[in-house]
Design an enzyme around this catalytic site. Structure first.
Site, PDB file in Angstrom:
ATOM      1  N   TYR A  96       2.164  -0.781   2.793  1.00 53.94           N
ATOM      2  CA  TYR A  96       2.605   0.592   2.456  1.00 53.94           C
ATOM      3  C   TYR A  96       3.961   0.880   3.085  1.00 53.94           C
ATOM      4  CZ  TYR A  96       2.271   5.750   2.383  1.00 53.94           C
ATOM      5  OH  TYR A  96       2.493   7.098   2.204  1.00 53.94           O
ATOM      6  N   LYS A 138       7.384   1.698   1.082  1.00 50.00           N
ATOM      7  CA  LYS A 138       8.086   2.979   1.288  1.00 50.00           C
ATOM      8  C   LYS A 138       9.483   2.742   1.858  1.00 50.00           C
ATOM      9  CE  LYS A 138       4.983   6.078  -0.049  1.00 50.00           C
ATOM     10  NZ  LYS A 138       5.230   6.952  -1.226  1.00 50.00           N
TER      11      LYS A 138
END
Ligand SMILES: NC(=O)c1ccc[n+]([C@@H]2O[C@H](COP(=O)([O-])OP(=O)(O)OC[C@H]3O[C@@H](n4cnc5c(N)ncnc54)[C@H](O)[C@@H]3O)[C@@H](O)[C@H]2O)c1
Length: 250
Positions: free
Chosen positions: A158, A162
């Protein structure tokens, strides 16, 4: 008519916890809003609730991990409305898995959901924005992109995806800066969304202990910042990655 009267907005992940607050805020400010989400049912229900005040609110069901499907879903909105002025990339979400146990499929899903999705939606709307020399793009990244996974251990995939969103934001901001389009990102810390409702008191305390203000983010405050970055006042703000994290990333 609010300050966004006549502005045409597309919010990806618009049926989600943060996306739906962003959608409601734009509608309250007078905008026409397309709610793009994998969950077409929830997008439809929200559109039904908000439609009918003279503004156009329409659901768009699409899987943003699929380039062609994204283009096919957004093109009718572009054609029907004559353009999209504001794109908010809010679709995404994390999976927690220790890196030593990470499998390629989980990694790929995280990249697709959090990074490819931003590429696909942005690629679909950008040519029209450039042609009209008018556009605002706001990406919802995460504090994980700038402070690693300190709030949630095991968030490497993640955080990586991001961080890709942050890179895309800055590189694209430069590329289109002279052509009337701004590109910015938010890096939210933990938000007071329903996903947090099941925190044990111990888990909540451990979270707050890492946030200098000891506050979770309020989705409405995040939406207010999105609307500011999408407003005329923000014409000279681009390539910014704004932490909304109570000082966690300092
Ligand atoms: N909630 C938080 O604390 C927090 C903190 C930092 C960043 N974020 C980011 O903010 C964004 C919104 O988070 P949220 O809390 O509202 O999550 P959420 O799960 O409530 O909403 C995400 C929405 O994205 C949609 N979506 C997921 N994959 C999709 C796909 N392939 N195609 C189309 N739609 C898809 C989901 O259906 C859902 O409606 C996410 O990008 C998330 O990573 C959230």
């Amino acid at each position: 008519m609010g300050s966004f009267g006549g502005r045409r907005v597309l919010v990806t992940g618009g049926a989600g916890a943060l996306g739906s607050v962003i959608v409601r805020s734009f509608v309250a400010a007078g905008a026409d809003v397309a709610i793009l989400d994998l969950d077409a049912g929830r997008a439809g229900a929200l559109a039904d609730e908000l439609d009918g005040n003279g503004q156009r609110v329409r659901p768009v069901g699409a899987d943003l991990t699929d380039h062609d499907a994204t283009l096919a879903a957004i093109t009718p909105v572009l054609d029907g409305w004559g353009g999209i002025d504001i794109l908010v990339n809010a679709a995404g979400g994390g999976t927690v898995k220790p890196f030593a146990e990470m499998d390629a499929a989980t990694w790929r899903v995280q990249m697709a959901r959090n990074l490819d999705s931003v590429f696909h939606a942005t690629r679909a709307v950008l040519p029209d924005m450039l042609e009209r020399r008018d556009g605002r793009i706001v990406n919802i990244a995460s504090v994980a992109a700038i402070a690693g996974g300190r709030l949630v251990r095991g968030a490497t995939a993640y955080a990586t995806a991001k961080a890709g969103v942050v890179g895309l934001t800055k590189a694209l901001a430069i590329e289109v800066a002279e052509r009337g389009v701004t590109v910015n990102a938010l890096a939210p810390g933990a938000q007071a969304t329903p996903g947090r409702d099941n925190d044990t008191p111990e888990r909540r305390e451990a979270l707050l202990a890492q946030i200098p203000t000891r506050l979770l983010g309020e989705p409405q405050h995040l939406a207010d910042v999105v609307l500011f970055l999408a407003s005329a006042s923000a014409v000279n703000i681009t390539g910014v990655v704004l932490p909304l994290d109570g000082g966690h990333s300092i």
